[in-house]
Design an enzyme around this catalytic site. Structure first.
Site, short mmCIF file in Angstrom:
data_model
loop_
_atom_site.label_atom_id
_atom_site.label_comp_id
_atom_site.label_asym_id
_atom_site.label_seq_id
_atom_site.Cartn_x
_atom_site.Cartn_y
_atom_site.Cartn_z
N HIS A 58 0.85 -1.21 0.00
CA HIS A 58 0.00 0.00 0.00
C HIS A 58 0.88 1.25 0.00
O HIS A 58 1.47 1.61 1.02
CB HIS A 58 -0.91 -0.01 1.24
CG HIS A 58 -1.91 1.11 1.28
ND1 HIS A 58 -3.24 0.93 1.55
CD2 HIS A 58 -1.76 2.44 1.11
CE1 HIS A 58 -3.88 2.09 1.53
NE2 HIS A 58 -2.98 3.04 1.26
N HIS A 60 1.15 5.32 -2.15
CA HIS A 60 0.58 6.25 -3.14
C HIS A 60 1.72 6.80 -3.99
O HIS A 60 2.26 7.87 -3.71
CB HIS A 60 -0.16 7.38 -2.43
CG HIS A 60 -1.34 6.91 -1.65
ND1 HIS A 60 -2.65 7.13 -2.04
CD2 HIS A 60 -1.42 6.20 -0.49
CE1 HIS A 60 -3.47 6.58 -1.15
NE2 HIS A 60 -2.75 6.01 -0.20
N GLN A 153 -9.74 9.43 -4.46
CA GLN A 153 -9.33 10.22 -3.29
C GLN A 153 -10.43 11.18 -2.79
O GLN A 153 -10.59 11.38 -1.60
CB GLN A 153 -8.06 11.02 -3.61
CG GLN A 153 -7.56 11.91 -2.48
CD GLN A 153 -7.05 11.14 -1.29
OE1 GLN A 153 -5.96 10.59 -1.32
NE2 GLN A 153 -7.84 11.08 -0.22
N HIS A 211 -9.65 2.09 1.11
CA HIS A 211 -9.30 2.90 2.27
C HIS A 211 -10.57 2.91 3.12
O HIS A 211 -11.57 3.53 2.73
CB HIS A 211 -8.95 4.34 1.87
CG HIS A 211 -7.57 4.50 1.33
ND1 HIS A 211 -7.15 3.92 0.17
CD2 HIS A 211 -6.50 5.22 1.81
CE1 HIS A 211 -5.88 4.25 -0.05
NE2 HIS A 211 -5.47 5.03 0.93
N GLU A 214 -10.60 5.26 7.74
CA GLU A 214 -9.32 5.88 8.12
C GLU A 214 -9.64 7.17 8.86
O GLU A 214 -9.51 8.28 8.33
CB GLU A 214 -8.45 6.16 6.88
CG GLU A 214 -7.04 6.63 7.26
CD GLU A 214 -6.20 7.08 6.08
OE1 GLU A 214 -6.73 7.27 4.97
OE2 GLU A 214 -4.98 7.28 6.29
N ASP A 310 2.48 3.41 2.81
CA ASP A 310 1.46 4.41 2.49
C ASP A 310 2.02 5.62 1.75
O ASP A 310 1.58 5.96 0.66
CB ASP A 310 0.71 4.85 3.76
CG ASP A 310 -0.72 5.31 3.49
OD1 ASP A 310 -1.20 5.14 2.35
OD2 ASP A 310 -1.37 5.80 4.42
N1 17E Z 1 -4.95 9.43 0.93
C1 17E Z 1 -5.73 8.99 1.94
O1 17E Z 1 -6.95 9.07 1.87
N2 17E Z 1 -5.14 8.45 3.03
C2 17E Z 1 -3.82 8.35 3.11
N3 17E Z 1 -3.27 7.81 4.20
C3 17E Z 1 -3.00 8.82 2.04
C4 17E Z 1 -3.61 9.34 0.97
C5 17E Z 1 -1.51 8.74 2.13
FE FE2 Z 2 -3.38 5.08 1.66
#
Ligand code: 17E
Ligand code: FE2
Length: 414
Positions: A58, A60, A153, A211, A214, A310
């Site tokens: 994982h 980006h 995103q 995701h 989070e 990440d």
């Molecule tokens: N985008 C997101 O939604 N969460 C993250 N931890 C990263 C990007 C790095």
């Molecule tokens: Fe991520």
């Protein structure tokens, strides 16, 4: 070709590991230390650990190496990260994305990583980063096997033409379908985004990596929606829930009930410990939450979980260097996993477990008949790797050496 004097994980003694035409053809226990001359055909592992390549499941790669451009994330929250990335996204180009991603792939290669899953932001009407990453995938294929996630995103339901962009990304060649239900404007939109992305993955026969939750909000419960969709469709082994940091804030009664579903669903989990310890807990004073998912508990329940980086120097996380052993080290600390038994097998969290998540099957592992892809670490075993912050000193992929590190020399004068 062969490697002599190799230590293997969980095995006593030294081994000779041979390969031909890019495939392992024998793995044999030696009777003692061999003193053969090193040549073009013989590598001496010098009693160090030979193991399957490390994996970063994982990261980006479209956002790497952009920290501070045009502004720094001053609050350290996920949400400001998304805002800062939104600014940088306006100026990304095909070439800039390729160049940063390829530079980072070399940082990963330098640390013995050969398999990577990258999330690429597809909330962009031009899909510039995705086009760039598809080209990167092809250009780096001799170093790294890259899986590309179509990652929305700014949301699937909450971004203009989010559904259309996701489907276009999959048609263009994304291997994995992503999502971000906790970021959608409402709970209902979060739920419908999960239904949409699971339908899309089923329609195009793709993997799933969301995701998921989070956030430190204990009311963020999209994991149960994702897991149940996976269970009902029988897709669990092809589905991954990344982050799930809200689980660190769920109460035990709910978690107990949730774990029954999670186990039945057979889904995989990924924790990004350095990222989460940095981004989460930001709305607490004291006591302050660690903001990680329940890594040890998921593992103890017999479910599959691994660690990932990440970010490397992006709007969410300002440091990082491609070294996944650093992530393992941090993760074991933060998750209270420095007990004897965990230390004996801790490399599972950055190798075998991640291989299962990436569905690598018989393309991975030190076994006769499998691709001759391996690394040598300057350590003896799992415990030693973490205790000594060991590094990969050699990386061989399909029989070809792709990275060699000169061993560091330290002299003490006293
Ligand atoms: N985008 C997101 O939604 N969460 C993250 N931890 C990263 C990007 C790095
Ligand atoms: Fe991520």
């Amino acid at each position: 070709m062969k490697v002599i004097n190799a230590k293997l994980r969980h095995k006593d003694g030294l081994y000779t590991v041979s390969y031909q035409q890019g495939t392992f053809d024998s793995i044999e226990l030696q009777t003692g230390l061999l003193n053969e001359a090193v040549s073009a055909d013989v590598i001496d592992a010098k009693q160090q650990l030979l193991m399957a390549p490390l994996i970063d499941p994982h990261i980006h790669l479209d956002a790497v190496l952009t920290a501070g451009e045009p502004e720094w994330n001053m609050s350290g929250t996920l949400f400001e990260g998304i805002e800062r990335w939104g600014q940088r996204k306006e100026t990304i180009t095909f070439e800039d994305t390729k160049q940063r991603a390829k530079k980072t792939v070399d940082m990963l290669t330098a640390h013995g990583i050969q398999h990577v899953r990258t999330h690429v932001d597809v909330t962009d009407p031009a899909l510039t980063a995705l086009h760039a990453m598809l080209e990167v995938k092809e250009e780096i294929k001799d170093k790294v096997n890259l899986q590309i996630v179509a990652f929305p995103q700014e949301g699937i339901e909450s971004y203009k033409n989010g559904h259309g962009l996701m489907e276009e990304a999959v048609k263009l060649g994304a291997d994995v379908v992503g999502g971000i239900p906790h970021f959608e404007y409402t709970r209902e939109k979060g739920v419908s985004s999960v239904h949409f992305l699971m339908d899309l993955a089923e329609k195009y026969d793709r993997l799933v990596d969301v995701h998921c939750d989070e956030i430190d909000d204990p009311a963020s419960r999209f994991l149960e929606v994702l897991a149940d969709e996976a269970r009902v469709r029988g897709m669990g082994e092809r589905v991954t829930a990344s982050h799930t940091t809200a689980m660190g804030s769920y109460d035990n009664a709910y978690c107990y009930k949730l774990f029954r579903l999670l186990k039945r669903s057979k889904i995989n989990f990924i924790s990004c410990p350095t990222e989460s310890i940095h981004l989460q807990g930001r709305f607490d004073t004291y006591p302050k939450r660690r903001g990680l998912t329940r890594v040890a508990e998921i593992d103890r329940a017999g479910m599959n979980i691994s660690f990932a980086q990440d970010s490397i120097r992006d709007p969410w996380y300002p440091v990082g260097n491609g070294n996944i052993i650093r992530i393992l080290d941090a993760g074991l600390h933060i998750c209270h996993m420095l007990g004897y038994e965990d230390l004996q097998r801790c490399l599972d969290f950055v190798s075998d477990n991640s291989a299962k998540t990436l569905c690598l099957g018989d393309q991975y592992g030190i076994e006769v008949g499998r691709p001759a892809s391996f690394i040598i670490m300057n350590a003896q075993n799992d415990y030693d790797v973490v205790a000594n912050q060991a590094k990969a000193v050699l990386s061989v992929r399909n029989g070809a050496v792709i990275m060699r590190r000169q061993e560091e020399q330290v002299e003490i004068f006293a």
